[in-house]
Design a protein around this motif. Structure first.
Motif, PDB file in Angstrom:
ATOM      1  N   PRO A 157     -26.640 -32.136   5.021  1.00  0.00           N
ATOM      2  CA  PRO A 157     -25.898 -31.206   5.876  1.00  0.00           C
ATOM      3  C   PRO A 157     -24.654 -31.846   6.487  1.00  0.00           C
ATOM      4  O   PRO A 157     -24.690 -32.976   6.975  1.00  0.00           O
ATOM      5  CB  PRO A 157     -26.928 -30.833   6.953  1.00  0.00           C
ATOM      6  N   GLY A 158     -23.565 -31.083   6.436  1.00  0.00           N
ATOM      7  CA  GLY A 158     -22.302 -31.566   6.970  1.00  0.00           C
ATOM      8  C   GLY A 158     -21.437 -32.237   5.917  1.00  0.00           C
ATOM      9  O   GLY A 158     -20.283 -32.572   6.191  1.00  0.00           O
ATOM     10  N   TRP A 159     -21.996 -32.441   4.706  1.00  0.00           N
ATOM     11  CA  TRP A 159     -21.252 -33.104   3.634  1.00  0.00           C
ATOM     12  C   TRP A 159     -21.297 -32.263   2.358  1.00  0.00           C
ATOM     13  O   TRP A 159     -21.554 -32.773   1.267  1.00  0.00           O
ATOM     14  CB  TRP A 159     -21.814 -34.504   3.380  1.00  0.00           C
ATOM     15  N   SER A 160     -21.021 -31.027   2.502  1.00  0.00           N
ATOM     16  CA  SER A 160     -21.038 -30.099   1.363  1.00  0.00           C
ATOM     17  C   SER A 160     -20.080 -30.586   0.270  1.00  0.00           C
ATOM     18  O   SER A 160     -18.944 -30.966   0.554  1.00  0.00           O
ATOM     19  CB  SER A 160     -20.642 -28.698   1.824  1.00  0.00           C
ATOM     20  N   GLY A 161     -20.553 -30.545  -0.953  1.00  0.00           N
ATOM     21  CA  GLY A 161     -19.735 -30.948  -2.098  1.00  0.00           C
ATOM     22  C   GLY A 161     -19.856 -32.412  -2.463  1.00  0.00           C
ATOM     23  O   GLY A 161     -19.373 -32.822  -3.526  1.00  0.00           O
ATOM     24  N   ALA A 162     -20.487 -33.214  -1.596  1.00  0.00           N
ATOM     25  CA  ALA A 162     -20.649 -34.638  -1.911  1.00  0.00           C
ATOM     26  C   ALA A 162     -21.734 -34.822  -2.971  1.00  0.00           C
ATOM     27  O   ALA A 162     -22.673 -34.027  -3.070  1.00  0.00           O
ATOM     28  CB  ALA A 162     -21.007 -35.426  -0.651  1.00  0.00           C
ATOM     29  N   SER A 163     -21.617 -35.848  -3.761  1.00  0.00           N
ATOM     30  CA  SER A 163     -22.603 -36.154  -4.800  1.00  0.00           C
ATOM     31  C   SER A 163     -22.519 -37.637  -5.132  1.00  0.00           C
ATOM     32  O   SER A 163     -21.600 -38.339  -4.698  1.00  0.00           O
ATOM     33  CB  SER A 163     -22.359 -35.319  -6.062  1.00  0.00           C
ATOM     34  N   GLY A 164     -23.468 -38.081  -5.933  1.00  0.00           N
ATOM     35  CA  GLY A 164     -23.431 -39.489  -6.319  1.00  0.00           C
ATOM     36  C   GLY A 164     -24.596 -39.869  -7.209  1.00  0.00           C
ATOM     37  O   GLY A 164     -25.495 -39.068  -7.492  1.00  0.00           O
ATOM     38  N   SER A 179     -26.330 -50.437  -8.091  1.00  0.00           N
ATOM     39  CA  SER A 179     -24.989 -49.908  -8.350  1.00  0.00           C
ATOM     40  C   SER A 179     -24.936 -48.472  -7.853  1.00  0.00           C
ATOM     41  O   SER A 179     -25.778 -47.645  -8.235  1.00  0.00           O
ATOM     42  CB  SER A 179     -24.665 -49.963  -9.846  1.00  0.00           C
ATOM     43  N   VAL A 180     -23.955 -48.193  -6.988  1.00  0.00           N
ATOM     44  CA  VAL A 180     -23.855 -46.880  -6.338  1.00  0.00           C
ATOM     45  C   VAL A 180     -22.473 -46.296  -6.576  1.00  0.00           C
ATOM     46  O   VAL A 180     -21.470 -47.009  -6.488  1.00  0.00           O
ATOM     47  CB  VAL A 180     -24.119 -46.994  -4.823  1.00  0.00           C
ATOM     48  N   GLN A 181     -22.453 -44.995  -6.873  1.00  0.00           N
ATOM     49  CA  GLN A 181     -21.193 -44.271  -7.010  1.00  0.00           C
ATOM     50  C   GLN A 181     -21.311 -42.991  -6.183  1.00  0.00           C
ATOM     51  O   GLN A 181     -22.293 -42.241  -6.305  1.00  0.00           O
ATOM     52  CB  GLN A 181     -20.924 -43.945  -8.481  1.00  0.00           C
ATOM     53  N   VAL A 182     -20.333 -42.731  -5.323  1.00  0.00           N
ATOM     54  CA  VAL A 182     -20.365 -41.573  -4.428  1.00  0.00           C
ATOM     55  C   VAL A 182     -19.033 -40.851  -4.494  1.00  0.00           C
ATOM     56  O   VAL A 182     -17.968 -41.470  -4.430  1.00  0.00           O
ATOM     57  CB  VAL A 182     -20.665 -41.983  -2.965  1.00  0.00           C
ATOM     58  N   ASP A 183     -19.119 -39.526  -4.603  1.00  0.00           N
ATOM     59  CA  ASP A 183     -17.934 -38.676  -4.581  1.00  0.00           C
ATOM     60  C   ASP A 183     -18.035 -37.798  -3.333  1.00  0.00           C
ATOM     61  O   ASP A 183     -18.888 -36.906  -3.260  1.00  0.00           O
ATOM     62  CB  ASP A 183     -17.869 -37.828  -5.848  1.00  0.00           C
ATOM     63  N   ALA A 184     -17.203 -38.070  -2.341  1.00  0.00           N
ATOM     64  CA  ALA A 184     -17.234 -37.316  -1.078  1.00  0.00           C
ATOM     65  C   ALA A 184     -15.851 -37.366  -0.454  1.00  0.00           C
ATOM     66  O   ALA A 184     -15.015 -38.188  -0.830  1.00  0.00           O
ATOM     67  CB  ALA A 184     -18.276 -37.893  -0.125  1.00  0.00           C
ATOM     68  N   ARG A 185     -15.634 -36.492   0.504  1.00  0.00           N
ATOM     69  CA  ARG A 185     -14.333 -36.478   1.160  1.00  0.00           C
ATOM     70  C   ARG A 185     -14.092 -37.794   1.891  1.00  0.00           C
ATOM     71  O   ARG A 185     -15.029 -38.524   2.217  1.00  0.00           O
ATOM     72  CB  ARG A 185     -14.249 -35.298   2.141  1.00  0.00           C
ATOM     73  N   ALA A 186     -12.853 -38.082   2.136  1.00  0.00           N
ATOM     74  CA  ALA A 186     -12.471 -39.362   2.712  1.00  0.00           C
ATOM     75  C   ALA A 186     -13.102 -39.575   4.080  1.00  0.00           C
ATOM     76  O   ALA A 186     -13.278 -38.641   4.863  1.00  0.00           O
ATOM     77  CB  ALA A 186     -10.949 -39.459   2.820  1.00  0.00           C
ATOM     78  N   GLY A 190     -14.177 -44.516  10.209  1.00  0.00           N
ATOM     79  CA  GLY A 190     -15.448 -45.210  10.046  1.00  0.00           C
ATOM     80  C   GLY A 190     -15.549 -45.854   8.675  1.00  0.00           C
ATOM     81  O   GLY A 190     -14.549 -46.040   7.982  1.00  0.00           O
ATOM     82  N   PHE A 191     -16.766 -46.215   8.289  1.00  0.00           N
ATOM     83  CA  PHE A 191     -17.003 -46.817   6.976  1.00  0.00           C
ATOM     84  C   PHE A 191     -18.337 -46.301   6.452  1.00  0.00           C
ATOM     85  O   PHE A 191     -19.110 -45.658   7.185  1.00  0.00           O
ATOM     86  CB  PHE A 191     -17.007 -48.343   7.068  1.00  0.00           C
ATOM     87  N   ARG A 192     -18.611 -46.590   5.190  1.00  0.00           N
ATOM     88  CA  ARG A 192     -19.842 -46.116   4.553  1.00  0.00           C
ATOM     89  C   ARG A 192     -20.758 -47.286   4.234  1.00  0.00           C
ATOM     90  O   ARG A 192     -20.306 -48.333   3.792  1.00  0.00           O
ATOM     91  CB  ARG A 192     -19.492 -45.312   3.300  1.00  0.00           C
ATOM     92  N   GLU A 193     -22.047 -47.066   4.458  1.00  0.00           N
ATOM     93  CA  GLU A 193     -23.033 -48.129   4.289  1.00  0.00           C
ATOM     94  C   GLU A 193     -24.144 -47.648   3.361  1.00  0.00           C
ATOM     95  O   GLU A 193     -24.543 -46.476   3.401  1.00  0.00           O
ATOM     96  CB  GLU A 193     -23.605 -48.523   5.653  1.00  0.00           C
ATOM     97  N   VAL A 194     -24.630 -48.570   2.517  1.00  0.00           N
ATOM     98  CA  VAL A 194     -25.678 -48.259   1.541  1.00  0.00           C
ATOM     99  C   VAL A 194     -27.000 -48.815   2.053  1.00  0.00           C
ATOM    100  O   VAL A 194     -27.073 -49.973   2.474  1.00  0.00           O
ATOM    101  CB  VAL A 194     -25.340 -48.847   0.167  1.00  0.00           C
ATOM    102  N   GLY A 212     -14.741 -47.980  -1.106  1.00  0.00           N
ATOM    103  CA  GLY A 212     -14.233 -47.109  -2.154  1.00  0.00           C
ATOM    104  C   GLY A 212     -15.324 -46.167  -2.626  1.00  0.00           C
ATOM    105  O   GLY A 212     -16.309 -45.910  -1.938  1.00  0.00           O
ATOM    106  N   GLY A 213     -15.175 -45.687  -3.854  1.00  0.00           N
ATOM    107  CA  GLY A 213     -16.147 -44.721  -4.355  1.00  0.00           C
ATOM    108  C   GLY A 213     -17.322 -45.332  -5.061  1.00  0.00           C
ATOM    109  O   GLY A 213     -18.307 -44.632  -5.330  1.00  0.00           O
ATOM    110  N   SER A 214     -17.295 -46.643  -5.381  1.00  0.00           N
ATOM    111  CA  SER A 214     -18.414 -47.260  -6.091  1.00  0.00           C
ATOM    112  C   SER A 214     -18.517 -48.729  -5.726  1.00  0.00           C
ATOM    113  O   SER A 214     -17.527 -49.363  -5.336  1.00  0.00           O
ATOM    114  CB  SER A 214     -18.236 -47.106  -7.606  1.00  0.00           C
ATOM    115  N   THR A 215     -19.713 -49.251  -5.867  1.00  0.00           N
ATOM    116  CA  THR A 215     -19.942 -50.667  -5.574  1.00  0.00           C
ATOM    117  C   THR A 215     -21.255 -51.088  -6.200  1.00  0.00           C
ATOM    118  O   THR A 215     -22.104 -50.257  -6.552  1.00  0.00           O
ATOM    119  CB  THR A 215     -19.971 -50.926  -4.060  1.00  0.00           C
ATOM    120  N   THR A 216     -21.447 -52.401  -6.337  1.00  0.00           N
ATOM    121  CA  THR A 216     -22.714 -52.981  -6.779  1.00  0.00           C
ATOM    122  C   THR A 216     -23.103 -54.032  -5.759  1.00  0.00           C
ATOM    123  O   THR A 216     -22.339 -54.960  -5.486  1.00  0.00           O
ATOM    124  CB  THR A 216     -22.578 -53.626  -8.173  1.00  0.00           C
TER     125      THR A 216
END
Length: 256
Positions: A157-164, A179-186, A190-194, A212-216
């Motif tokens: 919820p709150g991240w409609s359209g995101a996928s990965g 290995s993670v790949q995420v497609d979401a709005r910018a 803040g930053f994103r954590e796995v 970015g959009g992907s990392t390992t």
């Protein structure tokens, strides 16, 4: 018997010749020559033990430059050729002109230390080639990994359209990585954590930042991934709090 010529030791190490009785007797009592022959044989064995399909490449100019520097011989320049023959019939002297006396032939011999150095220079070049091939193969093998499990990451919820997607991989050295790949709005401010989490989300382990959009990212050694099968990617503020922000972008469960 005197010490074997370096070229003879090289030939013995390559298996081109068998040692004579005199050479056998000398090698049995001379530690220096025996050690040198063993070292040459190890280089030859390494050079012949290449991986099929990985063709060796010739050593670069830096290898030859290092060899020349070590031996102090510099760049080899072409020697001048013999002087041009005078115009006329070969073997017939011009009238009134006496042929100059022929210069005595000279034979330049390398000193034993120099000859030994040049023999080792050839071996050093072969060794450098072997090291380059082995290092390249080892690095390529290290980079290969087998997939252990996958997860489809769906928006929360709150991240409609995101996928990965996420893949749990085991590297050649036995360690695990995700290995993670995420497609979401910018991300804004803040930053994103796995994370890896337990099915009830009560236990969570941070693997690192999604830049970015992907990392390992490496999975901590000793972590039982079977007990932490949920992959979660969160939006985190710059507040200095290492805990999960409770703002998850996508989430999914690893499965084989």
């Amino acid at each position: 018997m005197s010490h074997p010529d370096p070229a003879e030791l090289v030939a013995l190490s390559l298996g081109e010749t068998e040692p004579t009785p005199e050479q056998r007797a000398h090698l049995a009592t001379c530690d220096a020559c025996a050690t040198e022959l063993d070292a040459l044989r190890r280089v030859v064995t390494a050079g012949r033990s290449r991986v099929p399909g990985d063709e060796p490449r010739a050593p670069g100019p830096n290898v030859w430059a290092a060899i020349r520097d070590e031996l102090g011989i510099g760049d080899v320049a072409a020697e001048p050729g013999p002087p041009a023959e005078p115009v006329g019939t070969p073997g017939v002297e011009a009238p009134g002109v006496e042929a100059p006396p022929a210069a005595p032939a000279t034979v330049t011999q390398l000193r034993p230390a120099r000859r030994r150095g040049l023999a080792w220079a050839a071996v050093a070049a072969a060794a450098a080639l072997v090291v380059g091939v082995v290092a390249g193969v080892a690095w390529a093998d290290r980079g290969r990994a087998s997939t252990q499990a996958r997860a489809t990451l769906v928006a929360l919820p709150g991240w409609s359209g995101a996928s990965g997607t996420a893949e749990l991989q085991r590297t050649r050295d036995g360690s695990l990585q995700l290995s993670v790949q995420v497609d979401a709005r910018a991300s804004v401010g803040g930053f994103r954590e796995v994370w890896l989490a337990t099915p009830d989300l009560r236990g969570m382990v941070s693997l690192g930042v999604l830049d970015g959009g992907s990392t390992t990212l490496p999975v901590p050694a000793g972590l039982d991934v079977a007990g932490y099968p949920v992959v979660d990617v969160s939006e985190e503020p710059f507040d200095g709090d290492p805990a999960h922000s409770a703002d998850s972008i996508v989430r999914g469960k690893l499965a084989r």
